[in-house]
Motif scaffolding. Structure first.
Motif, PDB file in Angstrom:
ATOM      1  N   GLN A 115       0.828  -1.200   0.000  1.00 27.66           N
ATOM      2  CA  GLN A 115       0.000   0.000   0.000  1.00 27.66           C
ATOM      3  C   GLN A 115       0.866   1.256   0.000  1.00 27.66           C
ATOM      4  N   LEU A 116       1.964   1.231   0.764  1.00 34.46           N
ATOM      5  CA  LEU A 116       2.866   2.382   0.778  1.00 34.46           C
ATOM      6  C   LEU A 116       3.456   2.634  -0.600  1.00 34.46           C
ATOM      7  N   SER A 117       3.794   1.571  -1.301  1.00 31.96           N
ATOM      8  CA  SER A 117       4.361   1.725  -2.647  1.00 31.96           C
ATOM      9  C   SER A 117       3.354   2.376  -3.592  1.00 31.96           C
ATOM     10  N   VAL A 118       2.089   1.987  -3.479  1.00 30.28           N
ATOM     11  CA  VAL A 118       1.059   2.566  -4.340  1.00 30.28           C
ATOM     12  C   VAL A 118       0.861   4.043  -4.031  1.00 30.28           C
ATOM     13  N   THR A 119       0.906   4.420  -2.749  1.00 32.11           N
ATOM     14  CA  THR A 119       0.753   5.846  -2.410  1.00 32.11           C
ATOM     15  C   THR A 119       1.900   6.670  -2.988  1.00 32.11           C
ATOM     16  N   ASP A 120       3.046   6.026  -3.201  1.00 29.04           N
ATOM     17  CA  ASP A 120       4.183   6.726  -3.815  1.00 29.04           C
ATOM     18  C   ASP A 120       4.128   6.709  -5.332  1.00 29.04           C
ATOM     19  N   GLY A 121       3.083   6.110  -5.891  1.00 24.40           N
ATOM     20  CA  GLY A 121       2.898   6.139  -7.330  1.00 24.40           C
ATOM     21  C   GLY A 121       3.232   4.864  -8.057  1.00 24.40           C
ATOM     22  N   ALA A 122       3.643   3.818  -7.345  1.00 25.74           N
ATOM     23  CA  ALA A 122       3.956   2.549  -8.000  1.00 25.74           C
ATOM     24  C   ALA A 122       2.684   1.848  -8.457  1.00 25.74           C
ATOM     25  N   SER A 123       2.796   1.001  -9.442  1.00 23.50           N
ATOM     26  CA  SER A 123       1.658   0.198  -9.887  1.00 23.50           C
ATOM     27  C   SER A 123       1.377  -0.898  -8.865  1.00 23.50           C
ATOM     28  N   ALA A 124       0.127  -1.258  -8.737  1.00 21.95           N
ATOM     29  CA  ALA A 124      -0.249  -2.331  -7.822  1.00 21.95           C
ATOM     30  C   ALA A 124       0.054  -3.680  -8.456  1.00 21.95           C
ATOM     31  N   ALA A 125       0.437  -4.627  -7.626  1.00 18.64           N
ATOM     32  CA  ALA A 125       0.675  -5.979  -8.117  1.00 18.64           C
ATOM     33  C   ALA A 125      -0.645  -6.600  -8.565  1.00 18.64           C
ATOM     34  N   THR A 126      -0.564  -7.504  -9.510  1.00 15.24           N
ATOM     35  CA  THR A 126      -1.783  -8.128 -10.041  1.00 15.24           C
ATOM     36  C   THR A 126      -2.505  -8.955  -8.990  1.00 15.24           C
ATOM     37  N   ASP A 127      -1.771  -9.444  -7.989  1.00 16.66           N
ATOM     38  CA  ASP A 127      -2.397 -10.247  -6.936  1.00 16.66           C
ATOM     39  C   ASP A 127      -2.693  -9.424  -5.684  1.00 16.66           C
ATOM     40  N   ASP A 128      -2.820  -8.119  -5.850  1.00 17.00           N
ATOM     41  CA  ASP A 128      -3.086  -7.207  -4.734  1.00 17.00           C
ATOM     42  C   ASP A 128      -4.345  -6.400  -5.024  1.00 17.00           C
ATOM     43  N   PRO A 129      -5.528  -6.967  -4.761  1.00 22.59           N
ATOM     44  CA  PRO A 129      -6.765  -6.240  -5.064  1.00 22.59           C
ATOM     45  C   PRO A 129      -6.922  -4.954  -4.269  1.00 22.59           C
ATOM     46  N   LEU A 130      -6.452  -4.935  -3.022  1.00 20.94           N
ATOM     47  CA  LEU A 130      -6.526  -3.706  -2.232  1.00 20.94           C
ATOM     48  C   LEU A 130      -5.646  -2.627  -2.847  1.00 20.94           C
ATOM     49  N   GLY A 131      -4.449  -3.023  -3.289  1.00 19.30           N
ATOM     50  CA  GLY A 131      -3.563  -2.068  -3.939  1.00 19.30           C
ATOM     51  C   GLY A 131      -4.120  -1.542  -5.246  1.00 19.30           C
ATOM     52  N   ARG A 132      -4.813  -2.399  -5.996  1.00 21.05           N
ATOM     53  CA  ARG A 132      -5.400  -1.938  -7.259  1.00 21.05           C
ATOM     54  C   ARG A 132      -6.503  -0.912  -6.999  1.00 21.05           C
ATOM     55  N   PHE A 133      -7.281  -1.136  -5.951  1.00 25.37           N
ATOM     56  CA  PHE A 133      -8.318  -0.143  -5.617  1.00 25.37           C
ATOM     57  C   PHE A 133      -7.670   1.170  -5.189  1.00 25.37           C
ATOM     58  N   LEU A 134      -6.609   1.090  -4.377  1.00 25.44           N
ATOM     59  CA  LEU A 134      -5.911   2.303  -3.951  1.00 25.44           C
ATOM     60  C   LEU A 134      -5.263   2.995  -5.139  1.00 25.44           C
ATOM     61  N   ALA A 135      -4.752   2.231  -6.092  1.00 20.57           N
ATOM     62  CA  ALA A 135      -4.141   2.838  -7.276  1.00 20.57           C
ATOM     63  C   ALA A 135      -5.157   3.665  -8.061  1.00 20.57           C
TER      64      ALA A 135
END
Length: 300
Positions: A105-125
């Motif tokens: 999640q921290l990586s996504v807040t810094d602008g990184a793409s979410a991993a394909t197996d990270d649904p929470l990260g994709r929503f945050l992205a």
């Protein structure tokens, strides 16, 4: 017996309530589309129409002067907070798994793409992409990242406390330490999103003061929540302020003091930031009234 309101006054009041509920209806429909678009994240459990309705109503009544489109990101930020809380409290099974979740999640807040197996990260992205498109993000994006970081670390801290207590490895935190970790409520991070989307130049200039006031409201709401959800937290094995003291009345007294302090703080803020102070005031009042009768989570 108090006199009944005049028909014209009552009609006007009911019309205003109807307008606010229409804001909430718009918000709920958008949140329902989020649930549909992310079935691997919101597949089951508490993510139902009652939850999306409760979120949308809370935001609409906190900022009734906004247009529906202005509240879309705020609503989605709340939904992300609920999804994060569910993943941390109910799905994470080890410290390694939790650390991985937080880091993603921290990586996504810094602008990184979410991993394909990270649904929470994709929503945050998706939320991040919408925020970046707001002009104020260029100035205030750092404040959002800081608030998100605090929330993620606070949720991890609570998980560590809860797990250590369950395993008999350490005593519970003090009530003061628990309140200092109130970012696990994910209130301020949502408010920063709201101000990025809806605030003007004055809001941007005073964001540091607004975050301080939001944190004060967040601490009070942490106890409002705990006083209403103690029995559920016992069933779920979650941490709750009442578990940290000998008497529930201690938590009630601390909450009373916090509300007094935050009321004074918001009164001072109102002179420079009247709309933002009203938003925080209504957020505190609405949530307090809401928890007197029900809870956002609809599962036992």
């Amino acid at each position: 017996m108090a006199p009944l309101p005049r028909v014209g006054d009552e009609l006007q009041q009911a019309a205003e309530h109807g307008r606010v509920c229409a804001l909430a209806a718009y918000g709920q429909r958008d949140l329902q589309r989020c649930l549909t678009a992310h079935p691997d994240l919101f597949a089951e459990g508490p993510f139902d129409g009652a939850l999306t309705s409760s979120i949308a109503l809370a935001i609409a009544f906190s900022a009734p002067w906004c247009e529906a489109v202005e509240l879309r990101l705020t609503n989605r930020a709340v939904l992300w907070g609920f999804a994060l809380d569910w993943q941390v409290d109910r799905l994470a099974t080890s410290a390694v798994e939790l650390d991985r979740l937080v880091q993603r999640q921290l990586s996504v807040t810094d602008g990184a793409s979410a991993a394909t197996d990270d649904p929470l990260g994709r929503f945050l992205a998706g939320l991040h992409a919408d925020l970046v498109a707001v002009p104020a993000f260029a100035t205030l994006g750092g404040a959002w990242r800081a608030a998100a970081r605090r929330t993620l670390h606070a949720m991890r801290q609570e998980w560590q406390w809860k797990t250590a207590m369950r395993d008999g490895l350490q005593p519970p935190p003090t009530l003061a330490d628990y309140l200092n970790n109130a970012d696990n409520l994910a209130c301020t991070v949502v408010n920063v999103v709201h101000w990025i989307r809806t605030g003007g130049a004055d809001t941007q200039a005073r964001l540091d003061r607004l975050v301080i006031a939001s944190d004060a409201v967040q601490r009070a709401l942490r106890l409002v929540n705990d006083l209403s959800t103690h029995e559920r937290d016992l069933r779920w094995g979650d941490l709750n302020a009442i578990m940290l003291v000998d008497d529930r009345a201690v938590v009630e007294q601390v909450l009373k003091r916090l509300v007094t302090d935050v009321t004074d703080l918001l009164d001072e803020l109102r002179a420079d930031c009247p709309r933002e102070a009203a938003y925080l005031t209504r957020q505190l009042g609405y949530t307090t009234g809401f928890y007197r009768s029900t809870d956002f989570w609809g599962v036992s």
